[in-house]
Motif scaffolding. Structure first.
Motif, PDB file in Angstrom:
ATOM      1  N   PHE A 129       0.830  -1.230   0.030  1.00 29.46           N
ATOM      2  CA  PHE A 129       0.014  -0.158  -0.033  1.00 29.46           C
ATOM      3  C   PHE A 129       0.836   1.265   0.092  1.00 29.46           C
ATOM      4  CE2 PHE A 129      -2.544  -3.383   2.056  1.00 29.46           C
ATOM      5  CZ  PHE A 129      -3.731  -3.300   1.274  1.00 29.46           C
ATOM      6  N   GLN A 130       2.297   1.257   0.094  1.00 28.54           N
ATOM      7  CA  GLN A 130       2.877   2.250   0.253  1.00 28.54           C
ATOM      8  C   GLN A 130       2.656   3.303   1.351  1.00 28.54           C
ATOM      9  OE1 GLN A 130       6.379   2.908  -1.724  1.00 28.54           O
ATOM     10  NE2 GLN A 130       5.912   0.533  -1.605  1.00 28.54           N
ATOM     11  N   GLY A 154      -7.367  -0.708  -3.165  1.00 28.82           N
ATOM     12  CA  GLY A 154      -6.851  -2.288  -3.124  1.00 28.82           C
ATOM     13  C   GLY A 154      -8.147  -3.112  -3.074  1.00 28.82           C
ATOM     14  N   ALA A 179       1.943  -0.889  -5.036  1.00 32.56           N
ATOM     15  CA  ALA A 179       1.581   0.531  -5.450  1.00 32.56           C
ATOM     16  C   ALA A 179       2.719   1.369  -6.097  1.00 32.56           C
ATOM     17  CB  ALA A 179       0.670   1.128  -4.610  1.00 32.56           C
ATOM     18  N   ALA A 224      -5.074   6.681  -8.999  1.00 31.75           N
ATOM     19  CA  ALA A 224      -4.714   5.763  -7.699  1.00 31.75           C
ATOM     20  C   ALA A 224      -4.426   4.313  -8.456  1.00 31.75           C
ATOM     21  CB  ALA A 224      -5.878   5.668  -6.777  1.00 31.75           C
ATOM     22  N   PRO A 225      -3.421   3.788  -8.122  1.00 31.42           N
ATOM     23  CA  PRO A 225      -3.234   2.335  -8.564  1.00 31.42           C
ATOM     24  C   PRO A 225      -3.978   1.394  -7.807  1.00 31.42           C
ATOM     25  CG  PRO A 225      -1.277   3.108  -7.431  1.00 31.42           C
ATOM     26  CD  PRO A 225      -2.265   4.344  -7.686  1.00 31.42           C
ATOM     27  N   THR A 267      -0.171  -2.040 -13.245  1.00 33.42           N
ATOM     28  CA  THR A 267      -1.509  -2.809 -12.990  1.00 33.42           C
ATOM     29  C   THR A 267      -1.947  -3.299 -14.381  1.00 33.42           C
ATOM     30  OG1 THR A 267      -2.963  -1.086 -12.918  1.00 33.42           O
ATOM     31  CG2 THR A 267      -1.774  -1.845 -10.728  1.00 33.42           C
ATOM     32  N   VAL A 271      -4.297  -2.198  -6.122  1.00 35.84           N
ATOM     33  CA  VAL A 271      -3.713  -3.337  -6.066  1.00 35.84           C
ATOM     34  C   VAL A 271      -4.645  -4.577  -5.904  1.00 35.84           C
ATOM     35  CG1 VAL A 271      -1.367  -2.274  -5.220  1.00 35.84           C
ATOM     36  CG2 VAL A 271      -3.201  -2.720  -3.474  1.00 35.84           C
ATOM     37  N   GLN A 315      -5.608   5.167   1.809  1.00 41.31           N
ATOM     38  CA  GLN A 315      -5.427   3.886   0.913  1.00 41.31           C
ATOM     39  C   GLN A 315      -6.829   3.412   1.432  1.00 41.31           C
ATOM     40  OE1 GLN A 315      -2.673   4.947   3.307  1.00 41.31           O
ATOM     41  NE2 GLN A 315      -1.072   5.250   1.754  1.00 41.31           N
ATOM     42  N   VAL A 347      -4.055   5.354  -2.955  1.00 41.54           N
ATOM     43  CA  VAL A 347      -4.026   3.854  -3.472  1.00 41.54           C
ATOM     44  C   VAL A 347      -5.174   2.935  -3.159  1.00 41.54           C
ATOM     45  CG1 VAL A 347      -2.703   1.560  -3.163  1.00 41.54           C
ATOM     46  CG2 VAL A 347      -1.510   3.690  -2.700  1.00 41.54           C
ATOM     47  N   TYR A 401      -8.983  -0.001   0.909  1.00 43.79           N
ATOM     48  CA  TYR A 401      -8.917  -1.586   0.546  1.00 43.79           C
ATOM     49  C   TYR A 401     -10.172  -2.375   0.931  1.00 43.79           C
ATOM     50  CZ  TYR A 401      -6.151  -6.321   0.853  1.00 43.79           C
ATOM     51  OH  TYR A 401      -5.570  -7.542   0.870  1.00 43.79           O
ATOM     52  N   ASP A 405     -11.125   2.273 -10.944  1.00 39.49           N
ATOM     53  CA  ASP A 405     -10.239   2.746 -11.491  1.00 39.49           C
ATOM     54  C   ASP A 405     -10.653   4.086 -12.046  1.00 39.49           C
ATOM     55  OD1 ASP A 405      -7.422   3.237 -12.335  1.00 39.49           O
ATOM     56  OD2 ASP A 405      -8.224   2.633 -14.263  1.00 39.49           O
TER      57      ASP A 405
END
Ligand code: WTA
Length: 635
Positions: free
Chosen positions: A279-280, A370, A413, A393-394, A418, A396, A339, A368, A341, A385
């Motif tokens: 998640f950096q 997730g 991330a 935001a990537p 991706t 994961v 982040q 990020v 998730y 996305d």
């Protein structure tokens, strides 16, 4: 802080190579640099997949709560550790600092001790997503008691099975829970479960909904008065690296649920390291995982992983649809979440409601995104996305399991480019293999097979509670010297993995693993039912829904089918829980079987998916006329 924030793909490959060429040196470095030990290990790793036996950091001594709490007190004492966001948006959120968390965990730990809980005792935690859930988990870890959290959506009978299996001495629960506009009588469920469990000596009850409940004298205690008088000091119990930290039950394809046992040091090192990298996470970030702590995702990535890194982690008590489908986005805006998730099933449910709810909220804090729990379909991936991450935001897509303890295949991330529906690359230290049906590894790219892991990683479960043989049979027997995941996967031309789904009889409904066996057992208890088989079929929101084929006894054949359907779902609700209810029930004259008497679920699955053009190999089928009968009825 080497290897801790991997910044680009090249660096990933570098660190990855290092981690697999010399795993012991690699993990030793991570363990040295980032954790607090009472005593260092004598040996980083010893393993033998034939027994199977795996030991990480043997000889080391530690307490995971010192790593999650105490060591942050000097540097981050006033930083928020946990933000509790209640079910009702009108109730204010609670911010618990690391200092406060320390005091509350110590108080709780002292209450446990006072009630006779000692190192190695099992404590069942059956709580909603309120701070006491995280605190009681940590309090157990503080004194070396083994927690067994049971998701508070499970029924009394499912709870009883779990309590009995690990012979818990105590249950921690609340009077009830809030869930959207409803309340649930948790204490009533516990009382019912305990009718069957004779190992439980005490029940601690948190007051959450202020309801009138029955307290059994000498057994049940309200938690608050005990906490009020408990001391805020509690010396951590010094644990060995391989001492069990917790048991968490997961469904198997057959038999009763498996109590996966996770141990202390390896679990800590791996969950903390994955959390920070995947998640950096950066010091001032606010991280939110929407899972329930009743699942492994909550254990590893709401409690242990984030707290070990001194992170701010959100616990949300409610549901995505209450008071409306904007709730998640309201919370993101309110707490400036960095982040986020969640599970594909939640994304699909939210996507169905359109983007209006999103547009009302400022989501610019998100860095990020997730997902976890099941394969994410392409449409949901793009919706997430485009609309949530605004393509900045990537995502994961993290593949892992209760058994693996931590994230196994995932983008990192900002480092890993991706690709929709792909979990992409193995995390540092993870060595996947795809196997063919003859037990041979399939090398090269653009291939698919059964997903195995060839080499131990620190957070793998060490056994099934009370049944090591079953652990061996389930995970280490299918392929020699490899851990078998039960999932199928493909590897594309650049080596990215895509998880294609379970290859056994576990069905994932709304991200929850459901074994077919306990559901079928519940159905078969109906007096009119002779036999049943459950399969999954695609569902827009849940990913999979359950389809039950039910054969009635002669005496039941004249019964009203709609009533029977209701009664069957009622039985399932009671024995397994409402998440396991069947969407479709078809009454059939019989079930397709092999000559050796095994139900051919593969065929039933195809029929449920209306994909009957090619039923595959039916040469072992004993009763083809039954299949024809079932198909005629469906089509
Ligand atoms: C599935 C949850 C595809 C998989 C952490 C696995 C996934 C099972 C993914 C474990 C993903 C989990 N993509 N499938 N990103 N993540 N799964 O034990 O089938 O609740 O074996 O652990 O979920 O579920 P469990």
């Amino acid at each position: 802080m080497s290897n801790y924030h991997i910044k680009h793909l090249e660096e990933y490959y570098q660190v990855y190579r290092k981690s697999v060429r010399n795993p012991e040196v690699f993990w030793e470095e991570i363990a040295e640099e980032h954790f607090m030990w009472r005593k260092k290990w004598d040996n980083v790793l010893s393993w033998d997949f034939t027994k199977p036996e795996v030991k990480w950091f043997e000889g080391a001594q530690l307490n995971i709560t010192e790593n999650c709490i105490d060591r942050h007190l000097y540097t981050r004492g006033d930083k928020t550790a946990i933000i509790f966001e209640p079910n009702d948006p009108k109730e204010s959120a609670e911010h618990i600092t690391y200092k406060q968390l320390h005091d509350r965990v110590c108080r709780f730990a002292n209450v446990l001790k006072e009630k006779g809980i000692k190192k190695g005792d099992r404590v069942c935690i059956y709580l909603p997503m309120i701070p006491e859930l995280a605190i009681s988990v940590l309090a157990c870890a503080r004194i070396g008691a083994i927690h067994s959290v049971v998701f508070a959506g499970f029924s009394a009978s499912a709870l009883a099975t779990r309590i009995k299996d690990s012979e818990c001495k105590m249950v921690i629960t609340s009077d009830g829970s809030f869930r959207g506009s409803k309340t649930i009588d948790l204490k009533g469920i516990v009382d019912e479960a305990l009718d069957e469990c004779d190992t439980v000596q005490n029940v601690l009850v948190a007051n959450r909904i202020d309801s009138k409940i029955k307290m059994k004298e000498g057994r049940d205690y309200w938690l608050e008065p005990l906490l009020d008088v408990a001391s805020t000091d509690c010396e951590p119990e010094i644990m060995n690296a391989e001492d069990p930290l917790f048991i968490l039950y997961t469904s198997g394809s057959t038999g009763k649920p498996k109590g996966m046992v996770h141990t202390t040091a390896g679990y800590m090192v791996y969950t903390a390291y994955t959390f920070k990298n995947v998640f950096q996470y950066r010091e001032k970030d606010v991280y939110w995982c929407t899972a329930d702590i009743g699942w492994i995702t909550g254990h590893s990535y709401i409690v242990y992983g984030p707290l070990c890194n001194g992170a701010t982690t959100i616990m949300f008590e409610g549901v995505p649809s209450y008071p409306d489908f904007g709730r998640f986005w309201e919370i993101v805006e309110k707490h400036k979440v960095n982040q986020f998730y969640t599970a594909p099933t939640a994304i699909r449910a939210l996507a169905k409601e359109g983007v209006d709810h999103l547009e009302k909220h400022d989501l610019s804090s998100l860095k990020v995104l997730g997902t976890v729990g099941e394969p994410i379909n392409e449409e949901a991936w793009h919706w997430y996305d485009d609309n949530v991450g605004k393509k900045k935001a990537p995502i994961v897509d993290t593949w892992w399991q209760t058994e693996t303890g931590g994230i196994m295949i995932t983008p990192i991330a900002f480092a890993t480019p991706t690709k929709p529906t792909y979990a992409t690359l193995p995390f540092i230290g993870i060595q996947p293999a795809l196997m063919d049906e003859n037990g041979k590894e399939i090398k090269g790219n653009q291939v698919d097979g059964r997903l195995c892991i060839k080499f131990p990683w620190p957070s793998m479960a060490r056994t099934i509670w009370g049944n090591h043989q079953r652990y061996k049979d389930t995970y280490f027997a299918a392929f020699e010297n490899k851990y078998f995941t039960g999932d199928g996967a493909l590897r594309d031309e650049v080596g990215y993995y895509r998880i294609t789904g379970r290859v056994d009889d576990v069905i994932i409904v709304s991200g929850h693993n459901l074994g077919t066996a306990p559901i079928e057992d519940a159905i078969n208890e109906h007096p009119a039912v002779a036999e049943s088989a459950i399969v999954g079929f695609p569902h827009d929101i849940k990913g999979n829904a359950l389809y039950g084929y039910v054969t009635l006894k002669e005496t039941g054949e004249s019964r009203n089918h709609d009533n029977l359907r209701k009664e069957i779902n009622q039985l399932i609700t009671e024995q397994v829980g409402p998440i396991a209810k069947l969407d479709k029930i078809q009454f059939t004259a019989g079930l397709p079987k092999t000559r050796s008497g095994k139900i051919m679920r593969r065929i039933l699955r195809k029929i449920a998916c209306k994909d009957t053009s090619n039923l595959g190999d039916t040469s072992t089928l004993l009763n083809p006329e039954i299949v024809k009968g079932i198909m005629d009825e469906v089509l």
